[in-house]
Design a protein around this motif. Structure first.
Motif, PDB file in Angstrom:
ATOM      1  N   TRP A 116      10.950  -0.159  -9.598  1.00 50.92           N
ATOM      2  CA  TRP A 116      10.096   0.984  -9.222  1.00 50.92           C
ATOM      3  C   TRP A 116       9.555   0.782  -7.814  1.00 50.92           C
ATOM      4  N   LYS A 117       9.089  -0.423  -7.567  1.00 50.73           N
ATOM      5  CA  LYS A 117       8.527  -0.705  -6.244  1.00 50.73           C
ATOM      6  C   LYS A 117       9.572  -0.469  -5.164  1.00 50.73           C
ATOM      7  N   ASN A 118      10.772  -1.017  -5.379  1.00 51.44           N
ATOM      8  CA  ASN A 118      11.821  -0.875  -4.364  1.00 51.44           C
ATOM      9  C   ASN A 118      12.197   0.583  -4.152  1.00 51.44           C
ATOM     10  N   LEU A 119      12.314   1.321  -5.254  1.00 45.62           N
ATOM     11  CA  LEU A 119      12.706   2.732  -5.124  1.00 45.62           C
ATOM     12  C   LEU A 119      11.625   3.509  -4.379  1.00 45.62           C
ATOM     13  N   ARG A 120      10.372   3.238  -4.713  1.00 49.47           N
ATOM     14  CA  ARG A 120       9.282   3.958  -4.072  1.00 49.47           C
ATOM     15  C   ARG A 120       9.221   3.625  -2.585  1.00 49.47           C
ATOM     16  N   ASN A 121       9.401   2.356  -2.271  1.00 50.74           N
ATOM     17  CA  ASN A 121       9.348   1.966  -0.857  1.00 50.74           C
ATOM     18  C   ASN A 121      10.511   2.557  -0.079  1.00 50.74           C
ATOM     19  N   LYS A 122      11.657   2.706  -0.734  1.00 49.26           N
ATOM     20  CA  LYS A 122      12.846   3.160  -0.034  1.00 49.26           C
ATOM     21  C   LYS A 122      12.876   4.675   0.105  1.00 49.26           C
ATOM     22  N   TYR A 123      12.474   5.368  -0.964  1.00 51.38           N
ATOM     23  CA  TYR A 123      12.658   6.817  -0.961  1.00 51.38           C
ATOM     24  C   TYR A 123      11.353   7.587  -0.846  1.00 51.38           C
ATOM     25  N   GLY A 124      10.288   6.944  -0.419  1.00 54.12           N
ATOM     26  CA  GLY A 124       9.059   7.699  -0.208  1.00 54.12           C
ATOM     27  C   GLY A 124       8.054   7.487  -1.309  1.00 54.12           C
ATOM     28  N   GLY A 125       7.179   8.482  -1.481  1.00 53.81           N
ATOM     29  CA  GLY A 125       6.044   8.276  -2.347  1.00 53.81           C
ATOM     30  C   GLY A 125       4.921   7.736  -1.494  1.00 53.81           C
ATOM     31  N   GLU A 126       4.180   6.800  -2.025  1.00 51.13           N
ATOM     32  CA  GLU A 126       3.054   6.246  -1.281  1.00 51.13           C
ATOM     33  C   GLU A 126       3.553   5.382  -0.126  1.00 51.13           C
ATOM     34  N   PRO A 127       2.824   5.353   0.993  1.00 51.38           N
ATOM     35  CA  PRO A 127       3.175   4.401   2.058  1.00 51.38           C
ATOM     36  C   PRO A 127       3.025   2.966   1.548  1.00 51.38           C
ATOM     37  N   ALA A 128       3.852   2.082   2.096  1.00 48.12           N
ATOM     38  CA  ALA A 128       3.873   0.712   1.590  1.00 48.12           C
ATOM     39  C   ALA A 128       2.540   0.017   1.799  1.00 48.12           C
ATOM     40  N   LYS A 129       1.975   0.136   2.984  1.00 45.14           N
ATOM     41  CA  LYS A 129       0.682  -0.482   3.275  1.00 45.14           C
ATOM     42  C   LYS A 129      -0.303   0.606   3.640  1.00 45.14           C
ATOM     43  N   GLN A 130      -1.544   0.453   3.186  1.00 44.37           N
ATOM     44  CA  GLN A 130      -2.509   1.520   3.421  1.00 44.37           C
ATOM     45  C   GLN A 130      -3.399   1.251   4.617  1.00 44.37           C
ATOM     46  N   GLU A 131      -2.939   0.414   5.540  1.00 44.10           N
ATOM     47  CA  GLU A 131      -3.758   0.107   6.699  1.00 44.10           C
ATOM     48  C   GLU A 131      -3.600   1.215   7.723  1.00 44.10           C
ATOM     49  N   GLN A 132      -4.574   2.091   7.825  1.00 47.88           N
ATOM     50  CA  GLN A 132      -4.484   3.167   8.805  1.00 47.88           C
ATOM     51  C   GLN A 132      -5.868   3.427   9.377  1.00 47.88           C
ATOM     52  N   ALA A 133      -5.864   3.895  10.636  1.00 42.64           N
ATOM     53  CA  ALA A 133      -7.136   4.037  11.337  1.00 42.64           C
ATOM     54  C   ALA A 133      -7.934   5.220  10.831  1.00 42.64           C
ATOM     55  N   ALA A 134      -7.265   6.299  10.442  1.00 44.69           N
ATOM     56  CA  ALA A 134      -7.981   7.490   9.996  1.00 44.69           C
ATOM     57  C   ALA A 134      -7.937   7.560   8.473  1.00 44.69           C
ATOM     58  N   PRO A 135      -8.940   7.024   7.830  1.00 45.91           N
ATOM     59  CA  PRO A 135      -8.870   6.901   6.381  1.00 45.91           C
ATOM     60  C   PRO A 135      -8.975   8.237   5.659  1.00 45.91           C
ATOM     61  N   ALA A 136      -9.294   9.303   6.373  1.00 46.70           N
ATOM     62  CA  ALA A 136      -9.473  10.592   5.712  1.00 46.70           C
ATOM     63  C   ALA A 136      -8.191  11.099   5.077  1.00 46.70           C
ATOM     64  N   HIS A 137      -7.044  10.586   5.559  1.00 45.35           N
ATOM     65  CA  HIS A 137      -5.780  11.075   5.014  1.00 45.35           C
ATOM     66  C   HIS A 137      -5.378  10.373   3.734  1.00 45.35           C
ATOM     67  N   GLN A 138      -6.171   9.392   3.328  1.00 43.49           N
ATOM     68  CA  GLN A 138      -5.720   8.594   2.186  1.00 43.49           C
ATOM     69  C   GLN A 138      -5.743   9.372   0.896  1.00 43.49           C
ATOM     70  N   LYS A 139      -4.779   9.078   0.072  1.00 43.71           N
ATOM     71  CA  LYS A 139      -4.804   9.618  -1.280  1.00 43.71           C
ATOM     72  C   LYS A 139      -5.219   8.497  -2.206  1.00 43.71           C
ATOM     73  N   GLY A 140      -6.052   8.849  -3.163  1.00 36.67           N
ATOM     74  CA  GLY A 140      -6.518   7.820  -4.092  1.00 36.67           C
ATOM     75  C   GLY A 140      -5.501   7.526  -5.172  1.00 36.67           C
ATOM     76  N   ALA A 141      -4.607   8.487  -5.448  1.00 38.49           N
ATOM     77  CA  ALA A 141      -3.762   8.340  -6.634  1.00 38.49           C
ATOM     78  C   ALA A 141      -2.666   7.313  -6.434  1.00 38.49           C
ATOM     79  N   LYS A 142      -2.817   6.225  -7.077  1.00 38.66           N
ATOM     80  CA  LYS A 142      -1.722   5.266  -7.206  1.00 38.66           C
ATOM     81  C   LYS A 142      -1.940   4.538  -8.505  1.00 38.66           C
TER      82      LYS A 142
END
Lengths: 143, 293
Positions: A116-142
């Motif tokens: 599941w992890k490999n498929l999600r990382n390869k074909y989209g879904g959640e970004p692999a790492k959630q380190e981003q400067a503008a946290p407003a875009h984050q989705k809580g659902a995981k």
């Protein structure tokens, strides 16, 4: 052990009881073994917490070792404390053989999770790492 | 089938002799425990599956690093090793009770059952402390809506994600509402109600200034499944411990009332013992999966 017909036998259908141990020495030996294994596990685990090991392969190796030590503890608890080791062989097998299902159970499901992890990382879904400067875009659902 | 055989003293297996040389009750206790092992196994494997499916998983050494009475110290594995040894010790007193039962020593069985019951209650008390500690913990985390807040570890929310970079934290503070800023600031000094009251009177800019200066660390929220699996599986185990304690109390009362002396054997203590050791056995794997690896 066949002639040990004594008051611990609870029914005439049972032709031998567990031979009552003369002393409690064996219990203390098993306590010692369980304690030593637990202390080793704790030391190895503390090593993970304190980053003693040089790389992830080492950590994985240590975790594998801890798993094997836990199985050893399980063996001593079941065989000695629960006296399964003194039951007759056919009875032991009716309990142990179904538990072999766990070999498939663990391997298949961990493999699945990894997939599941490999498929999600390869074909989209959640970004692999959630380190981003503008946290407003984050989705809580995981999961 | 010959009916003559059936009329003998035979009660359980019909053949006049137990094929496994064990009583029906004990054999069935074993099969119950085997099925229970699959239940726990399924829970733990499900936990493993979800954990393997995530790019990030919480480091248990950061979550479980407290010990009652020792505030602010980083002690991974310390409290859980106490719990482990309590359970091993109570397992040993249970074996000793079974041993005394074999010798038909009523006083000995009573004594060791009491010690086993105390061990069970001690374990439950430890678990109650640990749950309380997690559920009332105050950690700063970046919520899904982009604001920072003080959150405990629950089944749906936990503050145990990756550590937030300094810049991301400053950015998040700007969008955080006043009451959340005040809550964060009041965790900084722990000055009691008076300090918390003063904090609420400060302006947003002053609060952000205070928080930034304090060198505060904040995390992303951690994997949602973390709390659910932890509370679910340790709760299910704790429920087994509790029911084991109840069974042990019943066995102790029956021993005191002399029921097993009348019966001529202490096999019920052995059956209760099987259940109690199983609880210890499950803990070996709960300990392994949640704390060690």
């Amino acid at each position: 052990m066949s002639e040990h017909h004594d008051h611990t036998v609870s029914s005439p259908e049972i032709t031998f009881g567990h031979p009552p141990a003369e002393s409690t020495k064996r219990i203390w030996v098993v306590l010692g073994i369980l304690s030593i294994i637990t202390v080793i596990e704790l030391i190895l685990g503390l090593g993970i917490a304190r980053h003693w090991y040089p790389n992830d392969t080492w950590v994985l190796f240590v975790k594998g070792t801890v798993c094997i030590l836990s199985l050893a503890k399980a063996y001593y608890i079941v065989s000695e404390f629960m006296h399964l080791g003194s039951e007759i062989r056919n009875f032991i097998m009716t309990i142990v053989v179904p538990l072999l299902l766990f070999v498939w159970f663990i391997a298949a499901f961990l493999w699945d999770g990894n997939s599941w992890k490999n498929l999600r990382n390869k074909y989209g879904g959640e970004p692999a790492k959630q380190e981003q400067a503008a946290p407003a875009h984050q989705k809580g659902a995981k999961d | 089938m010959s009916t003559a055989v059936m009329h003998k003293e035979t009660k359980w297996w019909g053949g006049g002799r137990s094929p496994f040389n064990a009583s029906y009750g004990k054999v069935m206790m074993w099969y119950f425990l085997m099925s229970d092992a699959f239940t726990f196994g399924a829970f733990l494997i499900s936990y493993g599956t979800i954990r393997f499916s995530q790019n990030f998983w919480t480091d248990p050494n950061k979550v479980f690093n407290s010990f009652p009475g020792l505030h602010g110290m980083d002690l991974p594995l310390a409290f859980v090793s106490l719990m482990t040894f309590i359970l091993i010790a109570s397992s040993v007193t249970m074996v000793l009770a079974v041993h005394e039962g074999h010798k038909m020593n009523k006083k000995g069985v009573e004594k060791y059952m009491i010690l086993t019951i105390i061990g069970g209650f001690a374990f439950l008390a430890c678990q109650a402390w640990e749950w309380t500690h997690l559920l009332t913990g105050e950690h700063i985390a970046l919520l899904a809506n982009g604001t920072l807040d003080v959150v405990p570890t629950t089944v749906t929310l936990n503050p145990w994600g990756d550590q937030l970079s300094h810049d991301a934290m400053i950015a998040a503070l700007q969008t955080t509402p006043h009451d959340q800023l005040a809550a964060i600031a009041s965790t900084l000094h722990h000055g009691g109600d008076a300090a918390a009251h003063n904090v609420a009177d400060l302006s947003n800019a002053e609060l952000i200034n205070t928080i930034t200066k304090s060198g505060l660390h904040a995390n992303h929220t951690g994997p949602i499944a973390f709390g659910g699996y932890f509370f679910g599986i340790t709760g299910f185990h704790g429920f087994h411990v509790f029911s084991g304690v109840v069974i042990n109390v019943v066995m102790w009362i029956k021993t005191r009332l002399g029921h097993f002396d009348e019966r001529g054997h202490y096999e019920m203590i052995e059956k209760a013992g099987l259940y109690w050791h199983f609880v210890d056995l499950v803990w070996v794997f709960v300990f392994l999966c949640f704390y060690l690896i």
